[in-house]
Design an enzyme around this catalytic site. Structure first.
Site, PDB file in Angstrom:
ATOM      1  N   LYS A 169     -13.759 -31.119  35.865  1.00 23.72           N
ATOM      2  CA  LYS A 169     -12.580 -30.631  35.142  1.00 23.72           C
ATOM      3  C   LYS A 169     -11.532 -31.734  35.030  1.00 23.72           C
ATOM      4  O   LYS A 169     -11.380 -32.559  35.946  1.00 23.72           O
ATOM      5  CB  LYS A 169     -12.022 -29.418  35.892  1.00 23.72           C
ATOM      6  CG  LYS A 169     -10.897 -28.666  35.191  1.00 23.72           C
ATOM      7  CD  LYS A 169     -10.508 -27.427  36.006  1.00 23.72           C
ATOM      8  CE  LYS A 169      -9.362 -26.646  35.414  1.00 23.72           C
ATOM      9  NZ  LYS A 169      -9.026 -25.451  36.234  1.00 23.72           N
ATOM     10  N   SER A 188      -8.705 -21.282  33.703  1.00 24.66           N
ATOM     11  CA  SER A 188      -8.444 -22.533  33.012  1.00 24.66           C
ATOM     12  C   SER A 188      -9.613 -23.520  33.057  1.00 24.66           C
ATOM     13  O   SER A 188      -9.587 -24.528  32.361  1.00 24.66           O
ATOM     14  CB  SER A 188      -7.197 -23.208  33.601  1.00 24.66           C
ATOM     15  OG  SER A 188      -7.419 -23.599  34.947  1.00 24.66           O
ATOM     16  N   SER A 234      -9.177 -19.021  37.765  1.00 25.48           N
ATOM     17  CA  SER A 234      -9.578 -20.107  36.860  1.00 25.48           C
ATOM     18  C   SER A 234     -11.032 -20.557  36.957  1.00 25.48           C
ATOM     19  O   SER A 234     -11.523 -21.267  36.074  1.00 25.48           O
ATOM     20  CB  SER A 234      -8.661 -21.322  37.054  1.00 25.48           C
ATOM     21  OG  SER A 234      -7.461 -21.129  36.358  1.00 25.48           O
TER      22      SER A 234
END
Ligand SMILES: *[C@@H]1O[C@H](CO)[C@@H](O)[C@H](O)[C@H]1NC(C)=O
Ligand SMILES: *[C@@H]1O[C@H](CO)[C@@H](O)[C@H](O)[C@H]1NC(C)=O
Ligand SMILES: *[C@@H]1O[C@H](CO)[C@@H](O)[C@H](O)[C@H]1NC(C)=O
Length: 557
Positions: free
Chosen positions: A112, A195, A219
């Site tokens: 990420k 996210s 997330s």
């Protein structure tokens, strides 16, 4: 948004991975030698590498082609690693000399875009504010992956600042200035959730072996759920957050998104452990974390006491959205019973209502604790940068940059979360703050997960994943999500949120979450594996966007 896309295309050109899209060969012999990368897991990939059917260089090339196939449509990555091929060559050479660094030696992963790598790639949380910034070293989790011979193939795109920039009515899952709009692959215009949007989509489509995501609240679990992926949200402190862009030291955690529980457990084995650079890891109750792959047992659910905290379910009140979640959940409960689990229904959270009431107002304890951590922890990250191109050292400077940089799409996309956090004074060592933190921790433990576990003498709890993350987040407790089903044919397509993304439609996946006490990952992994192997739901839910590049398209070319 144009610049990164052009850079990505250039990198792919330099690496020579463009070419014809060859459809999957139906030849069985080819399939035995080259596993389908949509689903290929640890065992098949390691076997193929061992038997020299393909190399890690081939794997990198094939995954890069798959990324290139879907990138203009789904915007899964912000950047690819220009050095991925040469790293793979080194790992291939080591393998040829009989050196294997770990069970994942030579497998490519995405991480990420808030987890720093000390290489040519940026760590931006999706913002132009941090493009060109440099870190002194790899984040600890990335250092562990690299030491284990994992190839970081690229950075996966995310909701900007992990959904901690724009207001609820203005924030779109998976959108960032640097990455554009990530979309899910199971319905047209699918909301990827967030996210860790690109990490979940990338893992689900086989754009890499697996991915790392982060969770403060939801997330990993939400995007895992809607993208037909397995996600492990570890106990806060099981995995180091050193050089990970923070939201809250109390709630942030780094964990895997993968296609199977087995793959996710292998990744967790590598990234778990103590780290002098993250004091929360000192709370680990073991000198070495357990080998999580030892709990991958098909009969693991036999005799397990599993509770359902019904009062903490959060249906929206629209049966088109709620009914399929609840129906797939009841079917999953039947499977757990057939697998030998003892189900204790209504193992409720005793202080759910207090928590819920607090969570719906910004100045309630739930949001206040995260906000005070954010204004404290974010400058601590900025201070670690060795190059800080825009000299941003505080949240107010970041807000100023965001409101004035044209790429940041302000005011169409606002800074409401920054604005609200900036009305809070002091930092997370301020007198009075601890009382709020103690309150939310109690709602997560005594009044929530651990209270239910103790009262009903449970091994774990289960919930639909879309209802699960809020209470565990308060006390840094672990969750594992695993595919449970999908929205059926006939579901009315619903576009929700400010970007009008499709959140509900036929074929949108639905996940099941196992929740437990701190440091009980092996228990949750065992339960999730036994459920996964009984049901094999992932194989029955197929994406509508399907990259076609495979190993046979690159081997020997
Ligand atoms: C990182 O960002 C800088 C500044 O925008 C850019 O020049 C560089 O190419 C980026 N790195 C990668 C690998 O895309
Ligand atoms: C648990 O919660 C459910 C749903 O709110 C409720 O119907 C049930 O009565 C509760 N049970 C107990 C034991 O509190
Ligand atoms: C939560 O809020 C509702 C609606 O305002 C109120 O009726 C209820 O008493 C509150 N519950 C608690 C435990 O504070």
């Amino acid at each position: 948004m144009m610049l990164p896309r052009i850079l990505l295309m250039l990198s792919l050109l330099v690496l020579g991975v463009f070419g014809l899209r060859v459809p999957r060969s139906p030849d069985k012999k080819v399939k035995d030698i080259f596993p389908d990368l949509l689903d290929a897991g640890t065992d098949e990939l390691m076997k193929g590498l061992k038997q020299k059917h393909f190399t890690s260089v081939d794997l990198v090339k094939a995954y890069l082609r798959r990324i290139q196939e879907v990138q203009s449509q789904l915007h899964v990555v912000t950047e690819i690693n220009p050095d991925a091929i040469s790293i793979a060559q080194t790992l291939d050479a080591e393998r040829a000399h009989g050196k294997l660094r770990s069970a994942l030696h030579g497998l490519p992963m995405l991480v990420k875009d808030n987890i720093a790598t000390n290489d040519k790639m940026n760590n931006s949380a999706g913002s132009f504010a941090l493009l060109g910034a440099k870190v002194p070293r790899d984040s600890t989790v990335v250092a562990k992956l690299k030491a284990a011979g994992v190839i970081i193939i690229g950075k996966s795109s995310m909701s900007e600042w992990a959904n901690f920039r724009s207001g609820f009515d203005n924030s779109c899952n998976g959108w960032s200035a640097h990455g554009g709009q990530v979309l899910g692959a199971y319905a047209a215009d699918q909301d990827p959730s967030g996210s860790s949007s690109g990490s979940a989509v990338g893992a689900s489509l086989g754009l890499a072996f697996a991915a790392l995501g982060t969770e403060t609240s939801a997330s990993i679990i939400f995007p895992g759920s809607v993208n037909n992926a397995v996600g492990i949200k570890p106990t806060v402190g099981l995995t180091s957050r050193a050089l990970v862009i923070p939201v809250s030291e109390r709630q942030d955690t780094v964990g895997p998104l993968a296609r199977t529980v087995t793959d996710a457990a292998h990744v967790l084995n590598i990234i778990a452990g103590k780290d002098p650079s993250d004091s929360y890891t000192n709370a680990q109750p073991f000198s070495q974390p357990p080998d999580y792959t030892k709990y991958l047992k098909k009969n693991f659910l036999e005799g397990k006491r599993i509770g359902i905290p019904r009062n903490a379910f959060l249906p929206i009140g629209d049966s088109n959205i709620d009914a399929p979640i609840l129906a797939t959940f009841e079917a999953a409960i039947k499977e757990l019973k057939v697998a030998g689990a003892i189900i204790i229904d209504n193992a409720n959270f005793s202080q759910w209502e207090e928590y819920y009431n607090s969570s719906v107002t910004f100045y309630g304890a739930v949001n206040l604790v995260v906000a005070i951590d954010f204004i404290t922890n974010l400058p601590q990250y900025f201070a670690k940068l060795t190059t800080n191109p825009n000299d941003i050292t505080s949240l107010s400077a970041l807000r100023d940059f965001t409101q004035h940089n044209p790429h940041e799409n302000y005011p169409t996309r606002d800074t409401a979360v920054f604005d609200a956090a900036l009305t809070v004074t002091g930092d997370n060592t301020a007198p009075g703050f601890q009382a709020f933190a103690d309150q939310t921790h109690a709602w997560g433990t005594y009044g929530g997960v651990t209270g239910a576990l103790d009262t009903y003498r449970l091994d774990a709890l289960v919930m639909p994943s879309m209802y699960a993350p809020g209470v565990p987040a308060l006390a840094g407790l672990p969750i594992v999500t695993v595919p449970m089903g999908k929205y059926p044919a006939g579901t009315q397509v619903q576009r929700l949120g400010p970007c009008g993304l499709v959140a509900v439609a036929p074929n949108v996946p639905i996940g099941l979450s196992f929740l437990g006490a701190a440091w009980s990952e092996e228990e949750l992994i065992g339960c999730a594996f036994a459920y996964e192997q009984r049901t094999l739901v992932r194989d029955k839910v197929r994406p509508i966007v399907m990259p076609t590049s495979q190993l046979e398209d690159v081997v020997g070319h």
